[in-house]
Scaffold this motif. Structure first.
Motif, mmCIF file in Angstrom:
data_model
loop_
_atom_site.group_PDB
_atom_site.id
_atom_site.type_symbol
_atom_site.label_atom_id
_atom_site.label_comp_id
_atom_site.label_asym_id
_atom_site.label_seq_id
_atom_site.Cartn_x
_atom_site.Cartn_y
_atom_site.Cartn_z
ATOM 1 N N ALA A 82 0.570 -1.228 0.023
ATOM 2 C CA ALA A 82 -0.011 -0.024 -0.007
ATOM 3 C C ALA A 82 0.879 1.247 -0.102
ATOM 4 O O ALA A 82 1.829 1.395 0.759
ATOM 5 C CB ALA A 82 -0.982 0.161 1.363
ATOM 6 N N ASP A 83 0.701 2.088 -0.967
ATOM 7 C CA ASP A 83 1.365 3.341 -0.965
ATOM 8 C C ASP A 83 0.610 4.109 -0.005
ATOM 9 O O ASP A 83 -0.468 4.646 -0.393
ATOM 10 C CB ASP A 83 1.304 3.884 -2.400
ATOM 11 N N ILE A 84 1.146 4.634 1.085
ATOM 12 C CA ILE A 84 0.674 5.657 2.151
ATOM 13 C C ILE A 84 1.347 7.200 2.082
ATOM 14 O O ILE A 84 1.081 7.624 2.894
ATOM 15 C CB ILE A 84 0.664 5.116 3.432
ATOM 16 N N SER A 85 2.136 7.397 1.111
ATOM 17 C CA SER A 85 3.123 8.567 1.113
ATOM 18 C C SER A 85 2.216 9.546 0.753
ATOM 19 O O SER A 85 2.765 10.778 1.310
ATOM 20 C CB SER A 85 3.981 8.454 -0.071
ATOM 21 N N GLY A 86 1.107 9.849 0.103
ATOM 22 C CA GLY A 86 0.209 11.051 0.039
ATOM 23 C C GLY A 86 -0.580 11.341 1.340
ATOM 24 O O GLY A 86 -1.116 12.325 1.332
ATOM 25 N N MET A 87 -0.671 10.391 2.453
ATOM 26 C CA MET A 87 -1.555 10.677 3.329
ATOM 27 C C MET A 87 -0.873 11.523 4.339
ATOM 28 O O MET A 87 0.416 11.681 4.898
ATOM 29 C CB MET A 87 -1.504 9.118 3.952
ATOM 30 N N PRO A 88 -1.561 12.645 5.033
ATOM 31 C CA PRO A 88 -0.865 13.707 5.813
ATOM 32 C C PRO A 88 -0.616 12.715 7.151
ATOM 33 O O PRO A 88 -1.181 11.617 7.533
ATOM 34 C CB PRO A 88 -2.166 14.446 6.257
ATOM 35 N N ALA A 89 0.479 13.156 7.660
ATOM 36 C CA ALA A 89 1.347 12.602 8.808
ATOM 37 C C ALA A 89 0.181 12.232 9.906
ATOM 38 O O ALA A 89 0.267 11.186 10.565
ATOM 39 C CB ALA A 89 2.483 13.207 9.079
ATOM 40 N N MET A 90 -0.556 13.315 10.317
ATOM 41 C CA MET A 90 -1.587 13.151 11.644
ATOM 42 C C MET A 90 -2.699 12.072 11.232
ATOM 43 O O MET A 90 -2.900 11.263 12.132
ATOM 44 C CB MET A 90 -2.055 14.567 11.818
ATOM 45 N N LYS A 93 -0.895 8.528 11.406
ATOM 46 C CA LYS A 93 -0.681 8.100 12.826
ATOM 47 C C LYS A 93 -1.820 7.965 13.550
ATOM 48 O O LYS A 93 -1.994 6.810 14.197
ATOM 49 C CB LYS A 93 0.292 9.286 13.507
ATOM 50 N N MET A 94 -2.670 8.822 13.531
ATOM 51 C CA MET A 94 -3.878 8.634 14.280
ATOM 52 C C MET A 94 -5.254 7.527 13.656
ATOM 53 O O MET A 94 -5.783 6.895 14.530
ATOM 54 C CB MET A 94 -4.750 9.999 14.520
ATOM 55 N N PHE A 95 -5.269 7.636 12.516
ATOM 56 C CA PHE A 95 -6.249 6.687 11.796
ATOM 57 C C PHE A 95 -5.735 5.298 11.138
ATOM 58 O O PHE A 95 -6.341 4.380 11.313
ATOM 59 C CB PHE A 95 -7.082 7.366 10.728
ATOM 60 N N LYS A 99 -5.516 1.208 12.217
ATOM 61 C CA LYS A 99 -6.439 0.197 11.410
ATOM 62 C C LYS A 99 -5.784 -0.694 10.745
ATOM 63 O O LYS A 99 -5.886 -1.965 10.724
ATOM 64 C CB LYS A 99 -7.242 1.169 10.357
ATOM 65 N N LEU A 100 -4.579 -0.414 10.057
ATOM 66 C CA LEU A 100 -3.732 -1.428 9.486
ATOM 67 C C LEU A 100 -3.113 -2.292 10.494
ATOM 68 O O LEU A 100 -3.084 -3.394 10.199
ATOM 69 C CB LEU A 100 -2.621 -0.669 8.879
ATOM 70 N N ARG A 101 -2.802 -1.898 11.777
ATOM 71 C CA ARG A 101 -2.179 -2.919 12.669
ATOM 72 C C ARG A 101 -3.264 -4.111 13.030
ATOM 73 O O ARG A 101 -2.733 -5.160 13.474
ATOM 74 C CB ARG A 101 -1.594 -1.962 13.977
#
Length: 156
Positions: A82-90, A93-95, A99-101
């Protein structure tokens, strides 16, 4: 004048210096951390690579992989990236990370654009790459979870 953010998608291939993978190319040997921070390598011995590059693709991948475990993905020869590079850091971290874990299977995470820049993508879909003897044998863009599960040989 456009901001650098709006130009970023057009600049990504230049940033990576690598072309998008095509059928016949050598299968990628991705070394990324999973959702638990554990380093993992996507070996070319895998049969399939499932890739999501955006939120809609990620949601579709969640549907495709619902009910699966690390063992069932291993038996299917499947690696999920999964490419999560475009996701804001907050948001990451918070959402996203909590969920992934909860996923009972490994998700290799592309945290920078360069991590997954060579993987083919289409908005709102998952990319399914079939691998054979260290090469990319087929590339499909799927937008339906049931057909993707069938293509991967995953049980419902």
């Amino acid at each position: 004048m456009p901001s650098s953010f709006t130009l970023l998608p057009f600049m990504l291939p230049a940033l990576a210096g690598a072309a998008e993978l095509q059928v016949g190319d050598t299968a990628p040997a991705l070394s990324l951390n999973d959702q638990h921070g554990k380093p993992r390598t996507m070996l070319s011995a895998r049969r399939f690579l499932l890739f999501s590059a955006d939120k809609d693709g990620s949601n579709l991948a969640d549907e495709v992989l619902e009910g699966q475990t690390g063992e069932t993905l291993e038996r299917a020869g499947l690696c999920y990236v999964a490419d999560i590079s475009g996701m804001p850091a907050m948001v990451t971290k918070m959402f996203a990370m909590p969920k992934l874990r909860k996923r009972p299977y490994p998700v290799l995470l592309g945290r920078t654009p360069e991590d997954t820049i060579t993987l083919p993508r289409q908005a709102g879909q998952v990319t399914l790459m079939e691998l054979n003897s260290g090469s990319v044998a087929a590339i499909e863009f799927l937008d339906d979870a049931l057909s993707a599960r069938a293509r991967l040989g995953l049980s419902a």
